[in-house]
Design an enzyme around this catalytic site. Structure first.
Site, PDB file in Angstrom:
ATOM      1  CG  ASP A  16     -25.145  -5.627 -19.733  1.00  0.00           C
ATOM      2  OD1 ASP A  16     -24.466  -4.608 -19.950  1.00  0.00           O
ATOM      3  OD2 ASP A  16     -24.734  -6.767 -20.046  1.00  0.00           O
ATOM      4  CE1 TYR A  48     -27.064  -2.378 -26.306  1.00  0.00           C
ATOM      5  CE2 TYR A  48     -26.953  -1.106 -24.264  1.00  0.00           C
ATOM      6  CZ  TYR A  48     -27.693  -1.804 -25.197  1.00  0.00           C
ATOM      7  OH  TYR A  48     -29.045  -1.935 -25.021  1.00  0.00           O
ATOM      8  N   GLY A  49     -20.426  -1.759 -26.785  1.00  0.00           N
ATOM      9  CA  GLY A  49     -19.124  -1.123 -26.552  1.00  0.00           C
ATOM     10  C   GLY A  49     -18.534  -0.270 -27.661  1.00  0.00           C
ATOM     11  CG  ASN A  80     -18.930  -0.461 -16.512  1.00  0.00           C
ATOM     12  OD1 ASN A  80     -18.379   0.184 -15.640  1.00  0.00           O
ATOM     13  ND2 ASN A  80     -19.272  -1.726 -16.340  1.00  0.00           N
ATOM     14  CB  THR A  81     -21.179   0.902 -22.748  1.00  0.00           C
ATOM     15  OG1 THR A  81     -20.171  -0.105 -22.624  1.00  0.00           O
ATOM     16  CG2 THR A  81     -20.943   1.686 -24.008  1.00  0.00           C
ATOM     17  CD  GLU A 158     -23.478 -11.485 -24.285  1.00  0.00           C
ATOM     18  OE1 GLU A 158     -24.354 -12.232 -24.733  1.00  0.00           O
ATOM     19  OE2 GLU A 158     -23.700 -10.629 -23.405  1.00  0.00           O
ATOM     20  CB  CYS A 190     -16.844  -4.132 -19.287  1.00  0.00           C
ATOM     21  SG  CYS A 190     -18.024  -4.998 -20.362  1.00  0.00           S
ATOM     22  CB  THR A 191     -21.606  -5.456 -16.163  1.00  0.00           C
ATOM     23  OG1 THR A 191     -22.206  -5.292 -17.455  1.00  0.00           O
ATOM     24  CG2 THR A 191     -21.779  -4.192 -15.363  1.00  0.00           C
ATOM     25  CG  HIS A 192     -20.246  -8.709 -20.865  1.00  0.00           C
ATOM     26  ND1 HIS A 192     -21.052  -7.601 -20.953  1.00  0.00           N
ATOM     27  CD2 HIS A 192     -20.864  -9.680 -21.593  1.00  0.00           C
ATOM     28  CE1 HIS A 192     -22.104  -7.876 -21.719  1.00  0.00           C
ATOM     29  NE2 HIS A 192     -22.017  -9.133 -22.109  1.00  0.00           N
TER      30      HIS A 192
HETATM   31  N1  DGL Z   1     -21.557  -5.036 -20.223  1.00  0.00           N
HETATM   32  C1  DGL Z   1     -21.506  -3.779 -20.831  1.00  0.00           C
HETATM   33  C2  DGL Z   1     -20.636  -2.792 -20.146  1.00  0.00           C
HETATM   34  O1  DGL Z   1     -20.529  -2.862 -18.946  1.00  0.00           O
HETATM   35  C3  DGL Z   1     -21.575  -3.685 -22.319  1.00  0.00           C
HETATM   36  C4  DGL Z   1     -20.652  -4.538 -23.102  1.00  0.00           C
HETATM   37  C5  DGL Z   1     -20.967  -4.425 -24.579  1.00  0.00           C
HETATM   38  O2  DGL Z   1     -22.122  -4.671 -24.917  1.00  0.00           O
HETATM   39  O3  DGL Z   1     -20.076  -4.061 -25.342  1.00  0.00           O
HETATM   40  O4  DGL Z   1     -20.090  -1.891 -20.745  1.00  0.00           O
END
Ligand code: DGL
Length: 277
Positions: A16, A48-49, A80-81, A158, A190-192
């Site tokens: 991730d 990453y989003g 997810n991204t 985070e 989103c896994t966060h």
């Molecule tokens: N946790 C990630 C997701 O599921 C990425 C979040 C990020 O880095 O913006 O998309």
């Protein structure tokens, strides 16, 4: 140990942009207790989003090369991204199986909805990719999908501000639109976001089913390992150091966070230079 068993005892790779994928690692630890995990969190390059597909592809390829060097038997894209932007392309380049989190999340939501109105929250990239809508419509063409990007949720998670008033305020703003749309199911895409579950629950109310794709992803991983004859038969129990954690920056704060949410304590997190891969 013969070579078939040796093959099965190899770890599962997972990655991730940061701590979000730990919500998937947690479900794998709970539901596939015999599997060892090698986790990579790209803490130097999070989030990453809002990044382009091209960049996410480059980052993901580097991480996959690193994980392959760790001799993993399969890879879970616990983001997810990256699942939306990179999974399809990279999986064809590999000789080991690779799964993401979007398809399992879409399936669970289709099973959960009663009124056929599903909300999806995720990063800008995930929502713009339209991948959740695509998978949901394949399974249930009758369903309405309403997407909403919630970019500030990632830094809030985070930073560990899981129940902070600022998080409650942001959740109220982001989710107001979805509340008006009468959805009965909301995918935490989103896994966060499962880390912010209690705040999201408070804002959305009890009548909305929150779908965390992490659990369903662990189930998909189990099926995949069984199908490919790669499931581990060993019972390593609480053996020290069986799961290994790597990050691209700030290993100490990652480790602290991981220990606050994982069912097992991790002793060591190693920093690596991912740009070398
Ligand atoms: N946790 C990630 C997701 O599921 C990425 C979040 C990020 O880095 O913006 O998309």
């Amino acid at each position: 140990m013969d070579s078939v068993n040796k093959n099965r005892e190899r770890p599962v790779g997972m990655f991730d942009s940061g701590v979000g994928g730990l919500t998937v690692a947690r479900e794998v630890m709970r539901n596939l207790p015999n599997e060892n995990i090698v986790y990579f969190g790209d803490t130097a390059r999070v989030p990453y989003g809002g990044k382009s597909k091209e960049t996410i592809l480059r980052y993901s390829r580097q991480i996959v090369r690193f994980l392959q060097q760790q001799d993993v038997k399969a890879i879970v894209v616990a983001c997810n991204t990256a699942s939306a932007f990179a999974l399809e392309e990279i999986r064809h380049e590999l000789d080991i199986p690779m799964i993401g989190v979007v398809k399992p999340g879409a399936k669970t939501a289709c099973e959960a909805t009663r009124n056929g109105r599903i909300g999806v929250i995720g990063t800008k990239g995930t929502i713009a990719s339209g991948l959740y809508t695509e998978f949901i419509r394949k399974l249930r063409p009758d369903v309405q999908v309403i997407g909403k990007a919630c970019p500030l949720f990632v830094p809030l998670a985070e930073e560990g501000m899981l129940k902070d008033p600022v998080t409650v305020e942001m959740a109220g703003r982001y989710l107001a639109e979805l509340k008006e749309q009468d959805i009965d199911t909301l995918i935490l895409g989103c896994t966060h976001y499962p880390l912010l579950r209690s705040v999201i629950r408070e804002v959305m109310g009890e009548h909305v089913t929150l779908v965390n794709p992490a659990y369903e992803t662990a189930c998909s991983l189990r099926k995949l390992l069984e199908k490919t004859g790669l499931q581990s038969d060993a019972n390593p129990g609480l053996q020290k150091g069986r799961h290994r954690f790597f990050v691209s920056d700030a290993p100490e704060s990652f480790r602290e966070f991981a220990n606050s949410i994982l069912p097992v304590d991790i002793e060591h997190t190693q920093r690596i230079n991912i740009e070398e891969f």
